[in-house]
Write a protein that holds these residues in place. Structure first.
Motif, PDB file in Angstrom:
ATOM      1  N   ASN A   1       0.852  -1.189   0.000  1.00  0.00           N
ATOM      2  CA  ASN A   1       0.000   0.000   0.000  1.00  0.00           C
ATOM      3  C   ASN A   1       0.887   1.237   0.000  1.00  0.00           C
ATOM      4  O   ASN A   1       1.606   1.496   0.963  1.00  0.00           O
ATOM      5  CB  ASN A   1      -0.916  -0.002   1.222  1.00  0.00           C
ATOM      6  CG  ASN A   1      -1.842   1.209   1.259  1.00  0.00           C
ATOM      7  OD1 ASN A   1      -1.931   1.963   0.291  1.00  0.00           O
ATOM      8  ND2 ASN A   1      -2.523   1.399   2.376  1.00  0.00           N
ATOM      9  N   LYS A   2       0.855   1.985  -1.066  1.00  0.00           N
ATOM     10  CA  LYS A   2       1.677   3.184  -1.186  1.00  0.00           C
ATOM     11  C   LYS A   2       0.845   4.469  -1.118  1.00  0.00           C
ATOM     12  O   LYS A   2       1.364   5.563  -1.306  1.00  0.00           O
ATOM     13  CB  LYS A   2       2.459   3.145  -2.505  1.00  0.00           C
ATOM     14  CG  LYS A   2       3.343   1.910  -2.657  1.00  0.00           C
ATOM     15  CD  LYS A   2       4.133   1.936  -3.941  1.00  0.00           C
ATOM     16  CE  LYS A   2       4.871   0.622  -4.141  1.00  0.00           C
ATOM     17  NZ  LYS A   2       5.810   0.311  -3.047  1.00  0.00           N
ATOM     18  N   GLU A   3      -0.445   4.310  -0.826  1.00  0.00           N
ATOM     19  CA  GLU A   3      -1.363   5.446  -0.835  1.00  0.00           C
ATOM     20  C   GLU A   3      -1.327   6.173   0.508  1.00  0.00           C
ATOM     21  O   GLU A   3      -1.726   5.630   1.550  1.00  0.00           O
ATOM     22  CB  GLU A   3      -2.784   4.979  -1.128  1.00  0.00           C
ATOM     23  CG  GLU A   3      -3.801   6.097  -1.296  1.00  0.00           C
ATOM     24  CD  GLU A   3      -3.535   6.955  -2.524  1.00  0.00           C
ATOM     25  OE1 GLU A   3      -3.887   8.142  -2.490  1.00  0.00           O
ATOM     26  OE2 GLU A   3      -2.961   6.430  -3.503  1.00  0.00           O
ATOM     27  N   ILE A   4      -0.830   7.402   0.497  1.00  0.00           N
ATOM     28  CA  ILE A   4      -0.826   8.254   1.686  1.00  0.00           C
ATOM     29  C   ILE A   4      -1.554   9.539   1.319  1.00  0.00           C
ATOM     30  O   ILE A   4      -0.990  10.417   0.655  1.00  0.00           O
ATOM     31  CB  ILE A   4       0.607   8.564   2.167  1.00  0.00           C
ATOM     32  CG1 ILE A   4       1.344   7.271   2.504  1.00  0.00           C
ATOM     33  CG2 ILE A   4       0.567   9.487   3.386  1.00  0.00           C
ATOM     34  CD1 ILE A   4       2.778   7.481   2.980  1.00  0.00           C
ATOM     35  N   PRO A   5      -2.824   9.676   1.722  1.00  0.00           N
ATOM     36  CA  PRO A   5      -3.596  10.878   1.384  1.00  0.00           C
ATOM     37  C   PRO A   5      -2.959  12.146   1.937  1.00  0.00           C
ATOM     38  O   PRO A   5      -2.088  12.099   2.825  1.00  0.00           O
ATOM     39  CB  PRO A   5      -4.964  10.620   2.031  1.00  0.00           C
ATOM     40  CG  PRO A   5      -5.008   9.143   2.258  1.00  0.00           C
ATOM     41  CD  PRO A   5      -3.604   8.710   2.495  1.00  0.00           C
ATOM     42  N   GLU A   6      -3.401  13.283   1.451  1.00  0.00           N
ATOM     43  CA  GLU A   6      -2.822  14.563   1.834  1.00  0.00           C
ATOM     44  C   GLU A   6      -2.881  14.784   3.348  1.00  0.00           C
ATOM     45  O   GLU A   6      -1.919  15.230   3.963  1.00  0.00           O
ATOM     46  CB  GLU A   6      -3.548  15.693   1.107  1.00  0.00           C
ATOM     47  CG  GLU A   6      -2.965  17.071   1.381  1.00  0.00           C
ATOM     48  CD  GLU A   6      -3.675  18.163   0.601  1.00  0.00           C
ATOM     49  OE1 GLU A   6      -3.458  19.353   0.914  1.00  0.00           O
ATOM     50  OE2 GLU A   6      -4.451  17.837  -0.316  1.00  0.00           O
ATOM     51  N   GLY A   7      -4.029  14.468   3.949  1.00  0.00           N
ATOM     52  CA  GLY A   7      -4.163  14.666   5.393  1.00  0.00           C
ATOM     53  C   GLY A   7      -3.223  13.769   6.175  1.00  0.00           C
ATOM     54  O   GLY A   7      -2.642  14.179   7.188  1.00  0.00           O
ATOM     55  N   ALA A   8      -3.056  12.526   5.722  1.00  0.00           N
ATOM     56  CA  ALA A   8      -2.147  11.595   6.392  1.00  0.00           C
ATOM     57  C   ALA A   8      -0.697  12.034   6.236  1.00  0.00           C
ATOM     58  O   ALA A   8       0.104  11.910   7.171  1.00  0.00           O
ATOM     59  CB  ALA A   8      -2.344  10.188   5.835  1.00  0.00           C
TER      60      ALA A   8
ATOM     61  N   GLU B   1       6.759  -6.614   5.876  1.00  0.00           N
ATOM     62  CA  GLU B   1       5.799  -7.722   5.807  1.00  0.00           C
ATOM     63  C   GLU B   1       4.659  -7.528   6.806  1.00  0.00           C
ATOM     64  O   GLU B   1       3.490  -7.787   6.487  1.00  0.00           O
ATOM     65  CB  GLU B   1       6.526  -9.041   6.089  1.00  0.00           C
ATOM     66  CG  GLU B   1       5.640 -10.276   6.042  1.00  0.00           C
ATOM     67  CD  GLU B   1       6.385 -11.544   6.388  1.00  0.00           C
ATOM     68  OE1 GLU B   1       5.746 -12.622   6.398  1.00  0.00           O
ATOM     69  OE2 GLU B   1       7.595 -11.474   6.672  1.00  0.00           O
ATOM     70  N   THR B   2       4.982  -7.053   8.012  1.00  0.00           N
ATOM     71  CA  THR B   2       3.952  -6.827   9.022  1.00  0.00           C
ATOM     72  C   THR B   2       3.036  -5.681   8.605  1.00  0.00           C
ATOM     73  O   THR B   2       1.816  -5.738   8.818  1.00  0.00           O
ATOM     74  CB  THR B   2       4.586  -6.535  10.392  1.00  0.00           C
ATOM     75  OG1 THR B   2       5.569  -7.525  10.689  1.00  0.00           O
ATOM     76  CG2 THR B   2       3.528  -6.552  11.492  1.00  0.00           C
ATOM     77  N   CYS B   3       3.595  -4.639   8.004  1.00  0.00           N
ATOM     78  CA  CYS B   3       2.766  -3.539   7.493  1.00  0.00           C
ATOM     79  C   CYS B   3       1.821  -4.068   6.402  1.00  0.00           C
ATOM     80  O   CYS B   3       0.622  -3.732   6.392  1.00  0.00           O
ATOM     81  CB  CYS B   3       3.645  -2.428   6.916  1.00  0.00           C
ATOM     82  SG  CYS B   3       4.454  -1.393   8.152  1.00  0.00           S
TER      83      CYS B   3
END
Length: 287
Positions: A102-109, A268-270
């Protein structure tokens, strides 16, 4: 700071990036702190702040031209230690390397991750910081191992979230209860020692009617609803157990230095929990 580390023993100081206006001063007037430092103050703000703590409130103006020495010196039992000041720039560029599925980091995050790193830059190592909706909700600092930081900060984040529970928000406090006493009472109410404020002959000191306790099952279910939390670490995570603990407090975004020989286990845990993680390549580990 009080919400993230309510049991801190040091003095609370407010640092502002902009000139303090009267609205900010009025907010500070009712909050617990020992002083404020800012680039400047409006006349109205100064009038409000000078009345805080019977005139003993510390009001400091920043000298924006001051530049401290790059090399810091500390003496311990006759030995002099030297290190360069931490002048690391915290920018969005630090979040570009994302080794997780998962490489998606929204602006707020992304904003929250940068806030966590800024907090860590000025926090005693080892340190971990949980952030949600633009505020630090849990800080674990000065611990002997990173997982202890993660557990300590996670516990504070859970407490912050429990304070948002509808039962807590609806507590029937007497109008005469002062804000610090109200805060302390809430802390006891959401703990396992809730009987200390709900026992007959005691609850009458705080409430207009006896509240129902917040059961362990209710607390567990409520904490499970905490989501979209960002977490920063001032150095790499050496084991996946940090991620396991962070996940229990709703962490879905992580920024850490990377570079551990067990990075693969952390990644892997992430991936197991769908967490997006960035390797910043930056150690904020200063003493």
């Amino acid at each position: 700071a009080r919400g993230a580390d309510r049991m801190s023993s040091y003095g609370d100081f407010v640092a502002l990036s902009d000139v303090c206006d009267v609205q900010t001063a009025k907010m500070l007037a009712r909050e617990v702190s020992d002083g404020v430092i800012a680039p400047g103050y409006t006349e109205e703000a100064l009038t409000v702040l000078k009345g805080k703590r019977k005139g003993t409130y510390n009001i400091i103006k920043i000298d924006e031209k001051y530049k401290p020495e790059l090399l810091e010196h500390k003496q311990v039992f006759g030995i002099t230690f030297e290190q360069e000041r931490n002048e690391a720039k915290i920018t969005a560029d630090l979040l570009q390397n994302r080794p997780t599925v998962n490489k998606e980091i929204p602006e707020g995050a992304a904003r929250d991750l940068l806030i966590s790193l800024i907090v860590l830059k000025y926090t005693q190592s080892n340190s971990v910081c949980y952030v949600k909706d633009g505020q630090a909700i849990g800080i674990g600092a000065g611990q002997q191992s990173r997982v202890h930081c993660t557990r300590l900060a996670g516990g504070k984040a859970d407490i912050w979230w429990l304070r948002q529970n509808p039962k807590v928000l609806a507590l029937p406090f007497k109008d005469s209860i002062r804000r610090p006493d109200r805060d302390n009472t809430i802390d006891v109410y959401i703990s396992d020692d809730y009987e200390d404020v709900l026992a007959d002959g005691v609850w009458e000191n705080f409430f207009t009617e006896k509240p129902e306790p917040l059961t362990r099952e209710e607390k567990k279910a409520w904490v499970a609803q905490l989501k979209d939390v960002a977490l920063g670490s001032d150095a790499f995570f050496p084991f996946g157990d940090n991620i396991e603990r962070a996940h229990r407090s709703g962490v879905q975004y992580i920024a850490q230095a990377g570079g551990s020989i067990r990075d693969d286990n952390v990644i892997e845990t992430c991936d197991k929990y769908g967490i997006a993680m960035a390797f910043t390549g930056l150690r904020l580990f200063h003493h």
